[in-house]
Design an enzyme around this catalytic site. Structure first.
Site, PDB file in Angstrom:
ATOM      1  N   ASP A   1     -34.845  17.161  25.350  1.00 29.73           N
ATOM      2  CA  ASP A   1     -35.644  16.295  23.862  1.00 29.73           C
ATOM      3  C   ASP A   1     -37.310  16.070  23.146  1.00 29.73           C
ATOM      4  O   ASP A   1     -38.285  16.637  24.571  1.00 29.73           O
ATOM      5  CB  ASP A   1     -35.372  14.587  23.712  1.00 29.73           C
ATOM      6  N   ILE A   2     -37.881  17.321  22.208  1.00 34.30           N
ATOM      7  CA  ILE A   2     -38.851  17.674  22.094  1.00 34.30           C
ATOM      8  C   ILE A   2     -40.068  16.457  21.877  1.00 34.30           C
ATOM      9  O   ILE A   2     -41.584  16.905  21.839  1.00 34.30           O
ATOM     10  CB  ILE A   2     -38.833  18.338  20.921  1.00 34.30           C
TER      11      ILE A   2
ATOM     12  N   ASN B   1     -27.338   7.997  18.487  1.00 29.89           N
ATOM     13  CA  ASN B   1     -27.530   7.512  17.122  1.00 29.89           C
ATOM     14  C   ASN B   1     -26.412   7.939  16.355  1.00 29.89           C
ATOM     15  O   ASN B   1     -26.140   9.124  16.490  1.00 29.89           O
ATOM     16  CB  ASN B   1     -28.442   7.651  17.136  1.00 29.89           C
TER      17      ASN B   1
ATOM     18  N   GLN C   1     -29.098   7.952  13.250  1.00 30.17           N
ATOM     19  CA  GLN C   1     -29.115   9.308  13.372  1.00 30.17           C
ATOM     20  C   GLN C   1     -29.645  10.208  12.479  1.00 30.17           C
ATOM     21  O   GLN C   1     -30.042  10.238  11.200  1.00 30.17           O
ATOM     22  CB  GLN C   1     -26.882   9.853  13.529  1.00 30.17           C
TER      23      GLN C   1
ATOM     24  N   HIS D   1     -24.439  14.272  20.137  1.00 31.87           N
ATOM     25  CA  HIS D   1     -25.295  14.470  20.806  1.00 31.87           C
ATOM     26  C   HIS D   1     -25.304  12.147  22.067  1.00 31.87           C
ATOM     27  O   HIS D   1     -25.399  11.936  21.072  1.00 31.87           O
ATOM     28  CB  HIS D   1     -26.769  15.162  21.024  1.00 31.87           C
TER      29      HIS D   1
HETATM   30  P1  AMP Z   1     -31.063  11.401  16.553  1.00 38.41           P
HETATM   31  O1  AMP Z   1     -30.172  12.577  15.808  1.00 38.41           O
HETATM   32  O2  AMP Z   1     -32.056  10.394  15.884  1.00 38.41           O
HETATM   33  O3  AMP Z   1     -30.425  11.160  17.888  1.00 38.41           O
HETATM   34  O4  AMP Z   1     -32.111  11.819  16.540  1.00 38.41           O
HETATM   35  C1  AMP Z   1     -32.596  13.237  17.201  1.00 38.41           C
HETATM   36  C2  AMP Z   1     -33.456  13.620  18.071  1.00 38.41           C
HETATM   37  O5  AMP Z   1     -33.662  15.106  18.589  1.00 38.41           O
HETATM   38  C3  AMP Z   1     -34.737  12.909  17.965  1.00 38.41           C
HETATM   39  O6  AMP Z   1     -34.869  12.548  19.512  1.00 38.41           O
HETATM   40  C4  AMP Z   1     -35.392  14.456  18.138  1.00 38.41           C
HETATM   41  O7  AMP Z   1     -36.766  14.496  19.153  1.00 38.41           O
HETATM   42  C5  AMP Z   1     -34.848  15.564  18.477  1.00 38.41           C
HETATM   43  N1  AMP Z   1     -35.285  16.790  18.208  1.00 38.41           N
HETATM   44  C6  AMP Z   1     -34.742  17.145  17.527  1.00 38.41           C
HETATM   45  N2  AMP Z   1     -35.339  18.646  16.999  1.00 38.41           N
HETATM   46  C7  AMP Z   1     -35.531  19.258  18.373  1.00 38.41           C
HETATM   47  C8  AMP Z   1     -35.424  20.026  19.445  1.00 38.41           C
HETATM   48  N3  AMP Z   1     -35.671  21.236  18.465  1.00 38.41           N
HETATM   49  N4  AMP Z   1     -35.298  20.300  20.223  1.00 38.41           N
HETATM   50  C9  AMP Z   1     -35.120  19.174  20.811  1.00 38.41           C
HETATM   51  N5  AMP Z   1     -35.105  18.176  20.705  1.00 38.41           N
HETATM   52  C10 AMP Z   1     -35.311  17.692  19.082  1.00 38.41           C
END
Ligand code: AMP
Ligand code: ZN
Length: 119
Positions: free
Chosen positions: A33-34, A93, A100, A106
């Site tokens: 996760d970024i 989420n 989400q 994911h």
């Molecule tokens: P959620 O949809 O709420 O589960 O959140 C999406 C997750 O994706 C968050 O924790 C972000 O930090 C992560 N995220 C968003 N963009 C990237 C990326 N380019 N690389 C890795 N993780 C990401």
């Protein structure tokens, strides 16, 4: 493989957007996760575009079984300590009220020594 050209995680799966890869096979992709909440925090996604857990049915059961089976193995590989002292958290989420943000199914796998930034 079904991909959505506008989907961030489809782009990551295809390598069009870079990520720090944790694991890959023919069905799933895992990457850090970024914006990590915990010392270990990676995302595990199916390679094919599925919008969320609200969109799964019986045809997805083998894929999701495979994905969930990998979570504890990858958690250990990424540095989570073994159960019961260590362990990890799996979160998915789903939808607006589920928090989400990226609409490609994911699971977050989080672990490592506390305190965590969040959670
Ligand atoms: P959620 O949809 O709420 O589960 O959140 C999406 C997750 O994706 C968050 O924790 C972000 O930090 C992560 N995220 C968003 N963009 C990237 C990326 N380019 N690389 C890795 N993780 C990401
Ligand atoms: Zn997608």
């Amino acid at each position: 493989m079904e991909h959505d050209p506008n989907c961030l995680f489809c782009k990551i799966v295809q390598g069009a957007i870079p990520s720090r890869k944790v694991y890959e096979d023919d069905q799933v992709f895992a990457f850090h996760d970024i914006n990590p909440w915990a010392p270990v925090h990676f995302l595990l996604v199916p390679k094919r575009h599925i919008v969320s857990f609200a969109h799964v049915d019986a045809q997805h059961a083998p894929l999701l079984g495979h994905l969930m089976m990998l979570a504890p193995k990858l958690a250990l590989q990424e540095g989570c300590r073994p159960y019961p002292e260590g362990g990890f958290r799996i979160v998915s989420n789903t939808g607006a009220e589920g928090g989400q943000e990226v609409h490609h199914l994911h699971v977050h796998v989080m672990g490592g020594p506390r305190p965590w930034l969040r959670g």
